[in-house]
Scaffold this motif. Structure first.
Motif, PDB file in Angstrom:
ATOM      1  N   LEU A 100      95.968  37.565  78.573  1.00  0.00           N
ATOM      2  CA  LEU A 100      94.920  36.735  77.985  1.00  0.00           C
ATOM      3  C   LEU A 100      95.489  35.834  76.884  1.00  0.00           C
ATOM      4  O   LEU A 100      95.072  34.677  76.728  1.00  0.00           O
TER       5      LEU A 100
ATOM      6  N   GLY B 151      90.966  33.445  70.517  1.00  0.00           N
ATOM      7  CA  GLY B 151      89.734  32.727  70.813  1.00  0.00           C
ATOM      8  C   GLY B 151      88.535  33.549  71.202  1.00  0.00           C
ATOM      9  O   GLY B 151      87.489  32.989  71.558  1.00  0.00           O
ATOM     10  N   PHE B 152      88.636  34.867  71.145  1.00  0.00           N
ATOM     11  CA  PHE B 152      87.504  35.717  71.479  1.00  0.00           C
ATOM     12  C   PHE B 152      86.605  35.928  70.267  1.00  0.00           C
ATOM     13  O   PHE B 152      87.082  35.995  69.123  1.00  0.00           O
TER      14      PHE B 152
ATOM     15  N   HIS C 149      95.424  31.735  76.802  1.00  0.00           N
ATOM     16  CA  HIS C 149      94.913  31.013  75.632  1.00  0.00           C
ATOM     17  C   HIS C 149      95.908  29.948  75.177  1.00  0.00           C
ATOM     18  O   HIS C 149      95.521  28.792  74.896  1.00  0.00           O
TER      19      HIS C 149
ATOM     20  N   GLY D  63      92.247  29.250  76.826  1.00  0.00           N
ATOM     21  CA  GLY D  63      91.410  30.409  77.117  1.00  0.00           C
ATOM     22  C   GLY D  63      91.571  30.853  78.553  1.00  0.00           C
ATOM     23  O   GLY D  63      92.275  30.214  79.348  1.00  0.00           O
TER      24      GLY D  63
ATOM     25  N   ARG E 177      84.891  33.577  82.613  1.00  0.00           N
ATOM     26  CA  ARG E 177      84.289  34.363  81.534  1.00  0.00           C
ATOM     27  C   ARG E 177      84.947  35.738  81.476  1.00  0.00           C
ATOM     28  O   ARG E 177      85.135  36.389  82.520  1.00  0.00           O
TER      29      ARG E 177
ATOM     30  N   HIS F 124      84.625  35.957  75.671  1.00  0.00           N
ATOM     31  CA  HIS F 124      85.114  34.573  75.751  1.00  0.00           C
ATOM     32  C   HIS F 124      84.360  33.906  76.896  1.00  0.00           C
ATOM     33  O   HIS F 124      84.291  34.450  78.009  1.00  0.00           O
TER      34      HIS F 124
END
Length: 461
Positions: free
Chosen positions: A134, A56-57, A138, A143, A147, A74
């Motif tokens: 990470l 998802g980045f 996700h 996610g 941030r 992200h």
């Protein structure tokens, strides 16, 4: 809001998949120091970018004057709250000497709970700990809980020489509240650690030239200057018998260790005999009258890393060489200026040169030492997260090594770093048969899962 235990359960169920991805990265021979591996470095950068895109980045491979940099972002669940910058590097040290490896350096093998490969721990394995964390955030929550930006470079093992320019050019994009770095060690296999200080680095090559060609030692010996003799004499003058470095002004910016910090380190009861015994040594070196941890974490060093010149092949060749060379590095403590130390080194050498000798000093790496205050809110948040994984509080320790980007992120981006690593002293970093314990790798993933949860709750500035 996803419960952190849900993310941890997902990670526990996918240990083999995490290991397989780790092995895929280890198989890429991304040796930044060797030009024939430039394509492999790019392949490693592309691999990291693809992994980040999968979870998802927004991820891109960026060009530098050397090897590329991976940058990814992200927004987290709301686009607000703390902004974390995760740093790692995909490049590795050269594997030579190859004959000392028990298995091919870029074919990872699992032996007695340890993965053996070049880059197993430094820094591919450690980078994978937070990359996998990470991934599981996700999969469990869509996610990370705040941030997150990512910066993965390909030149750490050659001094991050193009990274400062990249940081300057992309400073606004990369600004965050804290940098999270896993490129350090634990206290021991069962005790986590947060490194609150790093030594800086000045890495040089000294080249001394005398005659304009190699000479016959029978015809010229006794008359012509031998630059190897000269260079070894100069290097021998660098320290006295007590280990003190004799460059004038070298210690001007070196502070004494505060009494409270000395007491804290003494309470760790570091076993220097065992530390040295593990590498076949028994007698401590360095400055006389300083404790082991003080010498390792809070005192500067000067070391000859390599020396050559003349004839070094089989048999004999009676020659007075025209040139002599040495690699000399200095580990510097917070407060010392690498520029000032370089100027002092140059003056030290020039003062000892006879008329027929010339010196050239090449600089391969310069970085300042870093100290992070232990009362930082980021450290305060990380401590219970690590304790929940290991069942004991982390040690707040120094680190004798250097991570140039940590200095660059401080001076260019204004970022402090949270240095939480999962390596061990016996990982043989930079040596043949580098390894990373699987238990350390898995605890590293779990630690980053918990730290992401804890750090997401810190009040950002």
């Amino acid at each position: 809001m996803t419960d952190v235990n849900t993310v941890l359960a997902l990670a526990a169920a996918q240990r083999e998949a995490s290991r397989a991805r780790w092995f895929d990265l280890l198989r890429i021979p991304s040796v930044s120091a060797q030009p024939p591996h430039a394509g492999d470095c790019r392949r490693a950068a592309d691999w990291v970018r693809a992994q980040l895109a999968q979870i998802g980045f927004t991820a891109t491979v960026r060009e530098t004057a050397g090897h590329p940099v991976v940058v990814a972002h992200h927004p987290g669940p709301t686009g607000t709250g703390p902004h974390l910058l995760f740093y790692g590097h995909y490049d590795v040290q050269p594997p030579e000497p190859l004959e000392l490896w028990t298995s091919p350096p870029f074919e990872p093998v699992l032996v007695d709970g340890r993965v053996v490969a070049r880059g197993a721990v430094d820094d591919k394995g450690q980078t994978m700990t937070w990359l996998e964390a990470l991934r599981f955030w996700h999969e469990a929550a869509g996610g990370p809980p705040c941030r997150v930006s990512v910066l993965v470079e390909g030149e750490e093992e050659i001094g991050s020489r193009n990274l400062p320019e990249f940081l300057e050019a992309n400073a606004e994009e990369l600004r965050a509240d804290i940098a999270v770095v896993s490129d350090t060690n634990m206290w021991d296999a069962d005790t986590p650690a947060i490194s609150t200080r790093l030594r800086g680095m000045l890495y040089t090559q000294i080249d001394i030239t005398a005659a304009n060609k190699d000479l016959h030692s029978g015809l010229f010996g006794g008359s012509a200057l031998n630059p190897i003799n000269l260079l070894t004499r100069i290097l021998g003058d660098l320290k006295d018998e007590g280990g003190e470095i004799l460059i004038p002004g070298f210690y001007d910016e070196v502070p004494d260790l505060p009494a409270a910090l000395r007491a804290q380190w003494d309470a760790l009861q570091f076993n220097e005999a065992a530390f040295l015994g593990g590498v076949g040594l028994s007698v401590p070196a360095g400055e006389v009258g300083r404790s082991a941890l003080e010498r390792l974490w809070a005192r500067p060093t000067a070391d000859v890393n390599g020396i050559w010149g003349g004839y070094t092949g089989e048999g004999s060749k009676t020659v007075i060489p025209s040139q002599a060379h040495a690699k000399v590095s200095f580990r510097l403590v917070p407060g010392q200026s690498p520029t000032k130390v370089l100027a002092g080194l140059r003056d030290f050498i020039v003062a000892r040169l006879p008329d027929d000798a010339q010196v050239k000093i090449q600089v391969f790496s310069m970085s300042e030492g870093i100290e992070v205050h232990s009362d930082s809110p980021w450290i305060t948040a990380a401590v219970p997260a690590l304790e929940a994984v290991f069942g004991r509080a982390p040690v707040l320790m120094g680190c004798g090594g250097s991570i140039p980007v940590v200095s660059s992120m401080k001076t260019i981006l204004g970022l402090d770093s949270l240095l939480v690593g999962f390596g061990l002293d016996d990982d043989q970093v930079h040596s043949p048969n580098e390894k990373f314990d699987v238990a350390c790798f898995e605890r590293g993933i779990d630690s980053h899962i918990r730290m992401l949860d804890a750090l997401s709750k810190v009040q950002a500035r």
